[in-house]
Design a protein around this motif. Structure first.
Motif, PDB file in Angstrom:
ATOM      1  N   ASN A   2       0.856  -1.186   0.000  1.00  0.00           N
ATOM      2  CA  ASN A   2       0.000   0.000   0.000  1.00  0.00           C
ATOM      3  C   ASN A   2       0.896   1.241   0.000  1.00  0.00           C
ATOM      4  O   ASN A   2       0.680   2.181  -0.781  1.00  0.00           O
ATOM      5  CB  ASN A   2      -0.930  -0.037   1.227  1.00  0.00           C
ATOM      6  N   ASP A  26      -3.743   8.708   1.756  1.00  0.00           N
ATOM      7  CA  ASP A  26      -3.496   7.706   2.802  1.00  0.00           C
ATOM      8  C   ASP A  26      -3.087   6.386   2.149  1.00  0.00           C
ATOM      9  O   ASP A  26      -3.918   5.615   1.676  1.00  0.00           O
ATOM     10  CB  ASP A  26      -4.794   7.570   3.618  1.00  0.00           C
ATOM     11  N   ALA A  27      -1.765   6.150   2.125  1.00  0.00           N
ATOM     12  CA  ALA A  27      -1.220   4.898   1.568  1.00  0.00           C
ATOM     13  C   ALA A  27      -0.491   4.155   2.692  1.00  0.00           C
ATOM     14  O   ALA A  27       0.620   3.651   2.495  1.00  0.00           O
ATOM     15  CB  ALA A  27      -0.298   5.201   0.400  1.00  0.00           C
ATOM     16  N   LEU A  28      -1.106   4.101   3.860  1.00  0.00           N
ATOM     17  CA  LEU A  28      -0.453   3.452   5.006  1.00  0.00           C
ATOM     18  C   LEU A  28      -0.672   1.946   5.007  1.00  0.00           C
ATOM     19  O   LEU A  28       0.262   1.160   5.013  1.00  0.00           O
ATOM     20  CB  LEU A  28      -0.949   4.089   6.302  1.00  0.00           C
ATOM     21  N   PHE A  29      -1.943   1.532   5.036  1.00  0.00           N
ATOM     22  CA  PHE A  29      -2.259   0.089   5.053  1.00  0.00           C
ATOM     23  C   PHE A  29      -3.428  -0.189   4.126  1.00  0.00           C
ATOM     24  O   PHE A  29      -4.392   0.572   4.082  1.00  0.00           O
ATOM     25  CB  PHE A  29      -2.633  -0.380   6.461  1.00  0.00           C
ATOM     26  N   VAL A  53      -5.947   5.031  -0.366  1.00  0.00           N
ATOM     27  CA  VAL A  53      -5.481   4.039  -1.341  1.00  0.00           C
ATOM     28  C   VAL A  53      -5.996   2.664  -0.913  1.00  0.00           C
ATOM     29  O   VAL A  53      -5.658   2.181   0.173  1.00  0.00           O
ATOM     30  CB  VAL A  53      -3.936   4.043  -1.417  1.00  0.00           C
ATOM     31  N   VAL A 110      -8.110   1.029   0.831  1.00  0.00           N
ATOM     32  CA  VAL A 110      -9.087   1.238   1.927  1.00  0.00           C
ATOM     33  C   VAL A 110      -8.518   2.326   2.841  1.00  0.00           C
ATOM     34  O   VAL A 110      -7.302   2.493   2.898  1.00  0.00           O
ATOM     35  CB  VAL A 110      -9.325  -0.039   2.780  1.00  0.00           C
ATOM     36  N   SER A 140      -6.849   3.596   5.937  1.00  0.00           N
ATOM     37  CA  SER A 140      -6.005   2.800   6.832  1.00  0.00           C
ATOM     38  C   SER A 140      -6.639   2.656   8.201  1.00  0.00           C
ATOM     39  O   SER A 140      -7.129   3.633   8.779  1.00  0.00           O
ATOM     40  CB  SER A 140      -4.627   3.439   6.940  1.00  0.00           C
TER      41      SER A 140
END
Ligand SMILES: NC(=O)C1=CN([C@@H]2O[C@H](COP(=O)(O)OP(=O)(O)OC[C@H]3O[C@@H](n4cnc5c(N)ncnc54)[C@H](O)[C@@H]3O)[C@@H](O)[C@H]2O)[C@@H](O)CC1
Ligand SMILES: Nc1ncnc2c1ncn2[C@@H]1O[C@H](COP(=O)(O)OP(=O)(O)O)[C@@H](O)[C@H]1O
Ligand SMILES: [K+]
Length: 460
Positions: A62, A119-122, A149, A151, A153
């Motif tokens: 992610n 938001d590309a954390l999880f 991204v 879902v 996070s």
């Protein structure tokens, strides 16, 4: 809040299988990540409209999507910063980060926000709740536009756990397919407007979002019996059966008989004495029988349900009729086509002890009953015994009023009486119900769903 119509939904397990099939067919995972990053960059570019963008990257793929998007946005001239929670932990994410030539800030309490946060954390790899410190740091960024991204996070993508994200999204870009969390409560509202980036994954077709409603004109040679004849069995609260019978007519049945009530809402409905029920069940023209609206638990209900099951007619079973029919339906093993329409309470009574997401539970119920289950609510799920699922999120919240479930039962009866597949009939009925509710909007009462001024408006 919205999701695209008629697109695939995959669990994380199915997603990984689709990803592996893609790799086996010659499309590398790095190519998939490039496509995902490009889709995110496109949408971020439009959402930011020239204002600064902050991309938050996690340790997995992610985060890798986030680094790709950052690079592409910078190449286009966007003002973009990247903050990372941790170093990349996968090959792909490491490679994506290596191509990002800008600075990487720590994601801590001093992180300055930007007008748009990506938001590309999880994504689908989230395996436990977010750590408390991260939740606090993310909450301090709230109040800006958020693009998630895959879902947001913190959301568990399979919809089994109800973890809330600290940064709810305005827009979520689902990669390859939607995930159960995009269409189920309580997570779906946190996803905002969900867009699908297909990225070339073949997601198959057993689980999908609700298709757009298409009104089918009757055949030019149609007559009232060929359009489907529906028998509605009234119980002690005949208003509910009246609504179901009116809905069956409005949803396109050619002929509707209301048995055991003289409270027919329209003159076109044939209201007759309950003593004729057994004879009507033997009427070969009847294509669907509805039992349950306004009919609480009683011996009489059991008798009426058993008689309908024994007659072998396609059935719509609502409310208490569902639990009454279940043991026999299970024995019949699909020999009688049936649609069950439980709300949450009725579902829990009829199918106790099921676990998993609402989709998992609907599928287990459909498999046990060997019938189509319309598991109602704001996140209605339609499940078939063969594994097909349609998710009807976001529906219309104006339906949250008494009697609308009776109308849905009537619509299911009309669609079922046409002949054909019970699952397709249930999907068409749910689509019809939501589309009408959306047209009426504020002030909706169940009777409006079957009123004639709405019909005129719909035909304009
Ligand atoms: N499936 C596909 O076909 C594609 C997936 N892609 C991306 O890959 C993502 C999945 O990537 P991954 O499987 O690497 O998983 P994620 O990137 O979602 O996260 C997994 C990482 O986070 C850690 N982690 C999990 N829960 C945590 C928690 N609560 N607190 C702290 N750390 C936690 C794990 O140990 C692991 O390092 C998708 O959501 C999507 O964004 C894309 O690159 C394109 C193609
Ligand atoms: N918040 C909501 N958003 C969308 N649809 C809803 C919402 N609340 C209820 N519904 C729909 O309204 C209907 C209510 O059915 P039900 O609870 O059986 O009502 P009743 O028994 O009074 O007829 C169902 O189709 C359900 O899916
Ligand atoms: K995310």
């Amino acid at each position: 809040m919205s999701v695209p119509a008629n697109v695939p939904i995959l669990t994380s397990e199915a997603m990984r299988a689709a990803e592996a099939a893609c790799a086996a067919s010659g499309v590398s995972l790095s190519e998939l990540m490039d496509r995902a990053g490009a889709a995110i960059a496109d949408i971020a570019w439009r959402m930011a409209a020239g204002s600064p963008i902050l991309i938050l990257c996690g340790p997995g793929n992610n985060g890798g999507d986030g680094y790709v998007a950052a690079r592409l946005l910078a190449e286009r001239g966007a003002e973009v910063r990247v903050a990372a929670l941790a170093d990349p932990a996968t090959e792909l994410a490491r490679a994506a980060r290596a191509l990002w030539t800008g600075a990487v800030e720590p994601l801590d309490r001093d992180l300055a926000p930007a007008a748009l946060i990506v938001d590309a954390l999880f994504g689908v790899g989230l395996s436990r709740p977010l750590p408390y410190e991260l939740i606090e740091n993310l909450q301090s960024l709230a109040g800006r536009r958020v693009l998630a991204v895959d879902v947001p996070s913190g959301v568990a993508s399979d919809g089994v756990r109800d973890w809330s994200p600290p940064l709810p999204a305005d827009v979520t870009v689902a990669l390859g397919a939607l995930k159960p969390a995009h269409v189920l409560l309580p997570t779906a509202p946190h996803c905002g407007q969900v867009l699908l980036a297909r990225i070339g994954i073949d997601a198959g077709g057993t689980m999908r979002t609700l298709p757009s409603v298409s009104s089918t004109k009757p055949d030019v040679a149609a007559h009232k019996f060929s359009r489907g004849m529906v028998l509605v069995r009234a119980g002690p609260m005949p208003g509910a059966a009246g609504l179901a019978s009116a809905a069956a007519l409005r949803a396109g049945a050619g002929y509707v008989v209301l048995s055991g009530s003289d409270h027919a809402p329209f003159s076109a409905i044939i209201a007759e004495d309950g003593a004729g029920y057994a004879d009507r069940l033997g009427d070969a023209r009847i294509g669907a029988v509805i039992v349950g609206p306004g009919y609480p638990v009683s011996d009489a209900l059991d008798d009426d349900v058993m008689a309908a099951l024994d007659a072998g007619k396609p059935l719509v079973l609502d409310a208490a009729a569902i639990a009454a029919a279940l043991p026999r339906l299970h024995q019949l093993d699909g020999a009688v086509p049936a649609i069950l329409t439980p709300h949450e309470g009725e579902f829990a009574r009829a199918f106790p002890g099921l676990s998993g997401s609402k989709i998992d539970r609907a599928l287990a119920a459909a498999a046990f009953a060997q019938a189509v289950v319309v598991y109602k609510g704001a996140d209605t799920i339609i499940a078939a015994p063969d594994g097909r699922v349609v998710a009807a999120w976001p529906g219309s919240p104006w339906l949250a009023t008494a009697g609308t479930g009776d109308v849905l039962a009537g619509a299911c009866g009309a669609m079922l009486a046409r002949g054909g597949d019970a699952f397709d009939a249930a999907v068409a009925a749910v689509g019809w119900h939501i589309a009408r509710a959306a047209r009426i909007g504020p002030g909706l009462v169940a009777d409006d769903l079957v009123a004639d001024d709405l019909v005129r408006e719909c035909n304009d």
